[in-house]
Write an enzyme that holds these catalytic residues in place. Structure first.
Site, PDB file in Angstrom:
ATOM      1  CB  SER A   1      -0.905   0.018   1.236  1.00 36.08           C
ATOM      2  OG  SER A   1      -1.550   1.278   1.384  1.00 36.08           O
TER       3      SER A   1
ATOM      4  CE1 TYR B   1      -4.626  -2.878   4.513  1.00 41.32           C
ATOM      5  CE2 TYR B   1      -3.484  -0.817   4.044  1.00 41.32           C
ATOM      6  CZ  TYR B   1      -4.141  -1.955   3.599  1.00 41.32           C
ATOM      7  OH  TYR B   1      -4.279  -2.176   2.254  1.00 41.32           O
TER       8      TYR B   1
END
Length: 255
Positions: free
Chosen positions: A147, A160
């Site tokens: 990400s 995350y």
């Protein structure tokens, strides 16, 4: 792998979102697809139908990325599927895409939330790939999913993003250790994309969408096909000399 062999990709979490887009882009490029889903069998069937409409073979298999104890049985099921559908015992491309989101401030993140993210994103990717190594063709390719949040920071994504940072390190180790088999391993790192991920916040909240567009060099929020196209490009036969790399697909977000 020779040019006469039909390429087959396994994409985890491909019933929707970025996985679905990657599956369709690969199908457009002549690649057959095995896709996995966790709960939404209807969406998986829809995706397989769309792939078949492009003239490619597609099979959907259920897989829970958090259940490492099921990976040996999944590998056996995949081996049977490859034999029955393609009359072969190996596949060419693995896209570790499946994942879940959580937007929780660092100070409020629970151990259970942390463990769930670790199980799916980091532990699941590690041990699923390990379980599938005998089925990946020599000269094949693996794409792991990170990400943009592993490069820049936004409040609420500490756990995350930490998992995605782990994925980027893992990718380099995979690339090094699998190189003797000619397997290339890279990371794709999407920026903010308009999907239902995280409850559809980026897609459905106009204020959030506009804020991200303002912070992006190309002036808009990403779309699923932006990432799907990048995955297909990384897996193409023209990609022979890229391995161990992090490719961010964010339109220049927060440069």
């Amino acid at each position: 792998m020779t040019g006469s062999i039909q390429r087959v990709a396994l994409i985890t979490g491909a019933s929707r979102g970025l996985g679905r887009s990657s599956a369709l882009k690969l199908a457009e490029n002549g690649v057959d697809v095995v896709l996995t889903y966790k709960d939404n069998a209807d969406a998986a069937r829809t995706t397989t139908t769309e792939i078949k409409a492009l003239g490619r073979q597609a099979v959907a298999l259920r897989l829970d990325m958090a259940d490492t104890g099921s990976f040996a049985a999944f590998a056996a099921q995949l081996k049977s599927t490859l034999a029955g559908t393609w009359q072969r015992d190996r596949f060419d491309y693995l896209v570790n895409n499946a994942g879940t989101g959580a937007q929780v401030p660092f100070a409020e993140t629970t151990e259970a939330q942390f463990d769930q993210l670790a199980a799916v994103h980091l532990k699941g990717t590690f041990f699923l790939t390990q379980a599938l190594l005998p089925l990946i063709a020599d000269g094949g390719r693996i794409v792991n999913t990170s990400s943009g949040l592993a490069r820049f920071s936004l409040p609420g994504y500490a756990a995350y993003a930490a998992m995605k940072g782990g994925i980027e390190v893992l990718t380099r180790y995979m690339a090094r250790e699998l190189a003797p088999r000619g397997i290339r391993v890279n990371t794709i790192a999407p920026g903010a994309i308009e999907t239902d991920f995280g409850g559809g916040l980026v897609r459905d909240n106009a204020q959030v969408n506009a804020h991200i567009a303002d912070a992006t060099a190309l002036g808009r929020v990403g779309l699923p096909d932006d990432v799907g196209g990048a995955v297909a490009a990384l897996l193409s036969d023209d990609n022979q000399w890229i391995t161990g790399q992090r490719i961010e697909v964010s339109g220049g977000m927060m440069l």
